[in-house]
Design an enzyme around this catalytic site. Sequence first.
Site, PDB file in Angstrom:
ATOM      1  N   HIS A   1       0.803  -1.218   0.000  1.00  0.00           N
ATOM      2  CA  HIS A   1       0.000   0.000   0.000  1.00  0.00           C
ATOM      3  C   HIS A   1       0.841   1.276   0.000  1.00  0.00           C
ATOM      4  O   HIS A   1       0.593   2.184  -0.789  1.00  0.00           O
ATOM      5  CB  HIS A   1      -0.942   0.032   1.214  1.00  0.00           C
ATOM      6  CG  HIS A   1      -1.965  -1.053   1.214  1.00  0.00           C
ATOM      7  ND1 HIS A   1      -1.752  -2.269   1.821  1.00  0.00           N
ATOM      8  CD2 HIS A   1      -3.211  -1.105   0.676  1.00  0.00           C
ATOM      9  CE1 HIS A   1      -2.823  -3.039   1.673  1.00  0.00           C
ATOM     10  NE2 HIS A   1      -3.717  -2.367   0.971  1.00  0.00           N
TER      11      HIS A   1
ATOM     12  N   GLU B   1       2.978  -1.558   7.535  1.00  0.00           N
ATOM     13  CA  GLU B   1       3.908  -1.660   6.412  1.00  0.00           C
ATOM     14  C   GLU B   1       5.187  -0.873   6.657  1.00  0.00           C
ATOM     15  O   GLU B   1       6.273  -1.292   6.235  1.00  0.00           O
ATOM     16  CB  GLU B   1       3.205  -1.223   5.130  1.00  0.00           C
ATOM     17  CG  GLU B   1       2.044  -2.159   4.774  1.00  0.00           C
ATOM     18  CD  GLU B   1       1.476  -1.915   3.390  1.00  0.00           C
ATOM     19  OE1 GLU B   1       1.947  -1.001   2.684  1.00  0.00           O
ATOM     20  OE2 GLU B   1       0.538  -2.655   3.004  1.00  0.00           O
TER      21      GLU B   1
ATOM     22  N   ARG C   1     -22.050  14.250  16.475  1.00  0.00           N
ATOM     23  CA  ARG C   1     -22.573  15.271  15.565  1.00  0.00           C
ATOM     24  C   ARG C   1     -23.821  14.736  14.858  1.00  0.00           C
ATOM     25  O   ARG C   1     -23.930  13.531  14.616  1.00  0.00           O
ATOM     26  CB  ARG C   1     -21.523  15.648  14.508  1.00  0.00           C
ATOM     27  CG  ARG C   1     -20.286  16.355  15.039  1.00  0.00           C
ATOM     28  CD  ARG C   1     -19.400  16.791  13.886  1.00  0.00           C
ATOM     29  NE  ARG C   1     -18.270  17.587  14.331  1.00  0.00           N
ATOM     30  CZ  ARG C   1     -17.057  17.100  14.566  1.00  0.00           C
ATOM     31  NH1 ARG C   1     -16.828  15.803  14.403  1.00  0.00           N
ATOM     32  NH2 ARG C   1     -16.083  17.895  14.967  1.00  0.00           N
TER      33      ARG C   1
ATOM     34  N   ARG D   1     -15.731  21.796  20.896  1.00  0.00           N
ATOM     35  CA  ARG D   1     -17.098  21.284  20.852  1.00  0.00           C
ATOM     36  C   ARG D   1     -17.970  21.853  21.966  1.00  0.00           C
ATOM     37  O   ARG D   1     -19.188  21.701  21.927  1.00  0.00           O
ATOM     38  CB  ARG D   1     -17.065  19.752  20.944  1.00  0.00           C
ATOM     39  CG  ARG D   1     -16.289  19.062  19.809  1.00  0.00           C
ATOM     40  CD  ARG D   1     -17.026  19.172  18.485  1.00  0.00           C
ATOM     41  NE  ARG D   1     -18.346  18.633  18.566  1.00  0.00           N
ATOM     42  CZ  ARG D   1     -18.631  17.316  18.494  1.00  0.00           C
ATOM     43  NH1 ARG D   1     -17.660  16.432  18.332  1.00  0.00           N
ATOM     44  NH2 ARG D   1     -19.887  16.895  18.575  1.00  0.00           N
TER      45      ARG D   1
END
Length: 279
Positions: A22, A92, A180, A234
Amino acid sequence: MTDERGASPGDSEDPGDEVQYHVEVGPDDVADAVLLPGNPQRVDTITGLWDDAEEVASHREYRTATGSYDGTPISVTSTGIGSPSAAIAVEELARVGVDTFVRVGSCGAIRPEMDVGDLVITTGAVRQEGTSDEYVREDYPAAADGEVVSALVAAAERLGYDYHTGVTMSADSFYAGQGRPGFEGFEAAGSAELVAELREANVKNIEMEASAILTVASVYVLRAGAVCSVYANRVTGEFRTEGESRASETASLAVALLARMDEVKREAGADRWHAGLSL
């Protein structure tokens, strides 16, 4: 048992290839320490602070560059959004020799005293993502490495940046999982109480990757930590995309400090850096 190619069921996609599937890097492409931002565009912000840098790979959400900061070899690999892709990056990169990981991201603060632009240095994380559950039992802690935390704190202090240390919550979604409203005002069960419950437990911030990175690194006896800039509070409702470069510079300097800490350990014959060893 093997298939018609002679490969066993446990073999990787290309077990004879050192270049990872990847991230598309090999052992000679990256330094021992790698910064892990989510956004591939943040790679440019980070490398712009370094002495030098060269892009060595770009595949899917994984964009990697290697260079030096304050004379210390360093790399950066973007992970995209969320814990599954972040865990792939750790897997990886570890396979090509990386032993230190620092997440560099953004977050939502849930303490009213935390300002947009402040930094949050994670000491541990609430594992509200599912990726780490596939590695270890659910009561296994997601703890940041003490040396990485110390280096991040020292870096923030030297740079004069406002910072907070404490527990982070890592979610698996940006909307429902972080309390949310979703599409057309959808509210997941418990979302209305989520932030308040976390705040009462003295959790400092919410993001989406730290707990998986910390857990996977801990399982593999690797060093990992996280520093995030506060984009939103928040509790107060304040939001600005501010502090990205502060988190990037703090993480980069922390890698340089970790390299010095490792030198001090070698000279002292110590296995772990501690407050009795001076930088």
